[in-house]
Design a protein around this motif. Structure first.
Motif, short mmCIF file in Angstrom:
data_model
loop_
_atom_site.label_atom_id
_atom_site.label_comp_id
_atom_site.label_asym_id
_atom_site.label_seq_id
_atom_site.Cartn_x
_atom_site.Cartn_y
_atom_site.Cartn_z
N ARG A 90 27.33 19.50 55.71
CA ARG A 90 27.83 19.66 57.07
C ARG A 90 28.14 18.33 57.75
NH1 ARG A 90 23.14 22.88 59.87
NH2 ARG A 90 24.44 22.34 61.68
N LEU A 91 27.95 17.22 57.03
CA LEU A 91 28.14 15.90 57.62
C LEU A 91 29.59 15.43 57.37
CD1 LEU A 91 26.29 13.90 59.14
CD2 LEU A 91 25.99 12.69 56.96
N VAL A 92 30.27 15.01 58.42
CA VAL A 92 31.63 14.48 58.34
C VAL A 92 31.56 12.99 58.65
CG1 VAL A 92 33.98 14.61 59.24
CG2 VAL A 92 32.59 16.69 59.06
N LEU A 93 31.98 12.17 57.66
CA LEU A 93 31.87 10.71 57.77
C LEU A 93 33.25 10.08 57.83
CD1 LEU A 93 29.04 10.03 55.17
CD2 LEU A 93 28.83 10.01 57.65
N ASN A 94 33.41 9.11 58.72
CA ASN A 94 34.64 8.31 58.85
C ASN A 94 34.27 6.84 58.84
OD1 ASN A 94 36.45 10.57 59.23
ND2 ASN A 94 35.57 10.75 61.29
N TYR A 166 35.09 -6.21 61.48
CA TYR A 166 33.85 -5.45 61.43
C TYR A 166 34.19 -4.00 61.09
CZ TYR A 166 34.87 -3.40 66.03
OH TYR A 166 35.45 -2.72 67.07
N PHE A 167 33.24 -3.32 60.45
CA PHE A 167 33.41 -1.94 60.03
C PHE A 167 32.54 -1.03 60.89
CE2 PHE A 167 34.48 -4.43 56.29
CZ PHE A 167 35.67 -3.86 55.91
N GLN A 168 33.12 0.07 61.30
CA GLN A 168 32.44 1.01 62.18
C GLN A 168 32.42 2.39 61.52
OE1 GLN A 168 34.06 1.23 66.09
NE2 GLN A 168 32.77 2.95 66.72
N PRO A 169 31.28 2.81 60.96
CA PRO A 169 31.18 4.17 60.43
C PRO A 169 30.76 5.15 61.53
CG PRO A 169 29.21 2.94 59.85
CD PRO A 169 30.10 1.99 60.63
N THR A 170 31.33 6.32 61.51
CA THR A 170 30.99 7.38 62.46
C THR A 170 30.72 8.66 61.69
OG1 THR A 170 33.33 7.94 62.74
CG2 THR A 170 32.37 6.39 64.32
N ALA A 171 29.83 9.49 62.26
CA ALA A 171 29.44 10.75 61.62
C ALA A 171 29.35 11.84 62.67
CB ALA A 171 28.09 10.60 60.89
N SER A 172 29.75 13.03 62.29
CA SER A 172 29.64 14.20 63.15
C SER A 172 29.08 15.35 62.33
CB SER A 172 31.01 14.58 63.73
OG SER A 172 31.94 14.85 62.70
N PHE A 173 28.43 16.28 63.02
CA PHE A 173 27.72 17.39 62.38
C PHE A 173 28.48 18.68 62.64
CE2 PHE A 173 23.35 18.98 61.14
CZ PHE A 173 23.35 18.27 59.96
N LYS A 174 28.94 19.33 61.58
CA LYS A 174 29.64 20.60 61.72
C LYS A 174 28.64 21.72 62.00
CE LYS A 174 31.59 20.38 57.71
NZ LYS A 174 32.45 20.69 56.53
N PRO A 175 29.10 22.77 62.68
CA PRO A 175 28.19 23.90 62.93
C PRO A 175 27.81 24.59 61.62
CG PRO A 175 30.41 24.45 63.61
CD PRO A 175 30.40 22.98 63.29
N ALA A 176 26.66 25.26 61.66
CA ALA A 176 26.16 25.91 60.45
C ALA A 176 27.04 27.07 60.03
CB ALA A 176 24.72 26.39 60.66
N SER A 177 27.63 27.81 60.98
CA SER A 177 28.48 28.95 60.65
C SER A 177 29.61 29.01 61.68
CB SER A 177 27.69 30.26 60.66
OG SER A 177 27.13 30.48 61.95
N THR A 178 30.71 29.57 61.27
CA THR A 178 31.87 29.72 62.14
C THR A 178 32.09 31.18 62.44
OG1 THR A 178 33.31 29.81 60.20
CG2 THR A 178 32.97 27.66 61.23
N PRO A 179 32.51 31.55 63.64
CA PRO A 179 32.73 32.96 63.96
C PRO A 179 33.88 33.53 63.14
CG PRO A 179 33.58 31.55 65.69
CD PRO A 179 32.83 30.65 64.76
N GLN A 180 33.66 34.73 62.65
CA GLN A 180 34.66 35.40 61.85
C GLN A 180 35.47 36.35 62.71
OE1 GLN A 180 32.74 37.32 58.58
NE2 GLN A 180 32.01 35.40 57.67
N LYS A 181 36.71 36.58 62.32
CA LYS A 181 37.61 37.45 63.06
C LYS A 181 37.25 38.91 62.78
CE LYS A 181 42.49 38.31 63.88
NZ LYS A 181 43.87 37.97 63.50
N THR A 182 36.92 39.64 63.82
CA THR A 182 36.51 41.04 63.65
C THR A 182 37.66 42.02 63.82
OG1 THR A 182 35.92 41.15 65.98
CG2 THR A 182 34.19 40.52 64.45
N ASP A 183 38.75 41.60 64.47
CA ASP A 183 39.88 42.50 64.68
C ASP A 183 40.65 42.66 63.38
OD1 ASP A 183 39.12 42.61 67.28
OD2 ASP A 183 40.53 41.07 67.95
#
Length: 586
Positions: A90-94, A166-183
């Motif tokens: 779930r980790l997104v690194l740049n 200089y180098f700058q790493p960044t990280a973001s955390f994705k959600p554990a689950s994504t809502p599914q389309k019920t229609d």
């Protein structure tokens, strides 16, 4: 992978984010093994900078055009393997690299624009397998994760004084689950959902509609945002970043390309390209050149002089190398370059290795291109190139016939699109100076820089003298022997003139005729004539004869493009003597 004696425990995502640190490191050794270095670390931290890897010796100087291995280090408290694997998925690194100035510019130089410039940016993919190492005991036990990224140190577009990176790493955390389309996708209107408001409902009882019930849904007017299930934001705050060390950047190689025309025939547009490579003296590092190549888009490149070919030679700072190539463009059917004046690009590829120390040998990869204008370097007009190419191309229809003359090279062209209006006195007196007024209008869409010249008319005596010079004269040398074939009565070649006395007598006996209308203004220069603008010039003449006098024409030359126009529709004047003018008045 070493396992610490401490028991890993399951941590929530909030704890995982708050207790983790992200940092980018550049090891000084090119062949380092971070797993072995980390395992041999005793855990002491004498570095006051706060690095998560205090035992690692990092680079101080980076090189431009370097393929730099950068390690993104991620440290988190000890967790079990299954939880760590889920969190890393779930980790997104740049990773981004910025160049900036470390000191203000000297006095007198203009102020720089942006304070920093992005020279590298990449996102670590999910397919990149990291290296996981556990280290420490008890409360000091941590899990280290390393990603290796190949960063290219490109040259910044801005001008920075004493630049650094200089180098700058960044990280973001994705959600554990994504809502599914019920229609369901095959339904136009879902069940048990009220329809939107009809905006034209007030006009249903209008008698003018004759029973038609108009309808306009409010969903067509108002933008209805679809409702989505609330997503729990598990990241309380972004992942903390460690130290960001600064690295000086220097160029390892300096190059320059110069061009020279090849002294051959006119239709050969080849150029000599001299590539000068110099090992930067202020870098103080030896350089091992592996390959140097030049390629031409829309042409060929051949080594003209063999340069250094030893791939194992090491060059010291300040050494200069010269490579000379012959570059030839692809020629079209009319003798001009196939890609025109701006389509040919010369590309340089240099591969080298810099020997900074026994353990540090970064790789350099330079790719640089520049446009080449073969038409301007030839110093000949396009019409002349076309004529030379036509004359040098043999005819396929009749081998004994002369090649056809290119009309575009000899006939006057109207591409300049300039109008000349000439006005002057209808009658002048012999021996006196009179003036013609030339009114010039630029009707083209480009700025013109013109040169206008008056061409005098040749008298009949001059034409007769010129024709007499071209007639063959008998020679003192014996005539050639007749051909052996009895059917041939006349020789194929005219007898050549080899007696110098005959040539001298012809030149001495040639009569020179004076011009009856002499132009006292040699030429007119009109510089930077904008589109639609006009210019007025005066041309002075002197009549030396009597009668109706005139000139051959007016030649207009565009100094920028080399195009020439010859105008023959010019006025004439009547020159009379002093007594004749008085008789006409009576």
């Amino acid at each position: 992978m070493a396992t610490s004696p401490g028991e890993p425990r399951t941590r929530t995502s909030a704890e995982f984010v708050e207790s983790s640190v992200l940092e980018a490191v550049v090891p000084a050794s090119s062949d380092i093994d971070l797993e072995d270095e980390l395992q041999s670390w005793d855990g002491k931290n004498d570095d006051e900078s706060g690095s998560i890897l205090p035992f690692l010796l990092q680079r101080n100087v980076l090189l431009l055009d370097e393929l730099l291995p950068v390690y993104v280090a991620f440290r988190t408290p000890l967790v079990d393997d299954e939880t760590l694997k889920l969190y890393l998925a779930r980790l997104v690194l740049n990773l981004e690299g910025y160049a900036f100035s470390t000191s203000p510019p000297p006095e007198g130089e203009p102020k720089p624009g942006p304070t920093k410039e992005l020279i590298y940016s990449s996102t670590i993919k999910d397919t990149d397998e990291p290296t996981v190492v556990r280290h420490g005991k008890g409360d000091e036990s941590h899990t280290y994760v390393f990603w290796k990224v190949k960063a290219f140190i490109s040259r910044p577009q801005g001008r920075f004084h004493k630049p650094a990176v200089y180098f700058q790493p960044t990280a973001s955390f994705k959600p554990a689950s994504t809502p599914q389309k019920t229609d369901p996708e095959d339904e136009y209107l879902p069940n048990c959902v009220p329809t939107a408001l009809n905006l034209l409902q007030a006009f249903e009882n209008d008698p003018a509609l004759a029973g038609v019930h108009p309808r306009l849904s409010a969903m067509r007017i108002n933008k209805m945002a679809p409702s989505a299930a609330p997503v729990i934001r598990e990241m309380v705050r972004p992942i903390r970043s460690g130290q960001r060390p600064l690295f000086r950047i220097l160029p390892a190689l300096i190059w320059r390309v110069r061009y020279a025309k090849v002294h051959t025939n006119i239709n050969d547009l080849s150029l000599l390209a001299s590539l000068d490579l110099e090992v930067a003296s202020y870098a103080t590092y030896d350089v091992l050149l592996k390959s140097v190549n030049l390629t031409l888009h829309g042409g060929t490149v051949q080594p003209y002089v063999n340069g250094p070919q030893d791939s194992e030679a090491v060059y010291k700072p300040g050494d200069q190398l010269t490579y000379i190539y012959k570059i030839t463009p692809d020629i079209a059917s009319d003798g001009t370059p196939t890609l025109g004046t701006k389509g040919h690009f010369l590309t340089m590829h240099v591969s080298a290795s810099v020997l900074m120390s026994a353990a540090t040998h970064p790789a350099i990869a330079i790719t640089w291109n520049t446009p080449v204008d073969f038409a301007s370097a030839s110093q000949h007009s396009p019409n002349l190139l076309k004529a030379a190419h036509t004359l040098s191309t043999p005819s396929t229809n009749n081998p004994d016939a002369l090649p056809p003359v290119d009309d575009a090279a000899t006939a006057p062209t109207s591409a300049i699109n300039v109008t000349l209006t000439i006005s002057g006195p209808p009658r002048v007196r012999t021996g006196e100076v009179f003036t013609w007024t030339v009114f010039i209008v630029n009707r083209s869409k480009t700025i013109r820089k013109l040169a206008i010249r008056i061409i005098p008319k040749r008298s009949p005596q001059q034409l007769a003298s010129q024709s007499s010079h071209t007639q063959p004269h008998p020679s003192s040398s014996p005539p050639p022997s007749p051909p052996s074939s009895p059917s041939t009565k006349k020789p194929l070649l005219a007898p050549a003139i080899v007696d110098e006395n005959i040539l001298y007598a012809q030149q001495k006996g040639a009569r020179t005729a004076t011009a009856e209308l002499v132009c006292l203004t040699t030429d007119i220069r009109v510089g930077q004539l904008a589109p639609g603008s006009c210019f007025t010039a005066e041309v002075k003449f002197l009549a030396t004869g009597r009668g109706v006098l005139g000139i051959e024409g007016v030649r207009v030359l565009d100094l920028g493009s080399g195009e020439v126009v010859l105008g023959r529709d010019v006025p004439s004047v009547v020159a009379v003597g002093e007594g004749e003018e008085d008789e006409d008045r009576e």
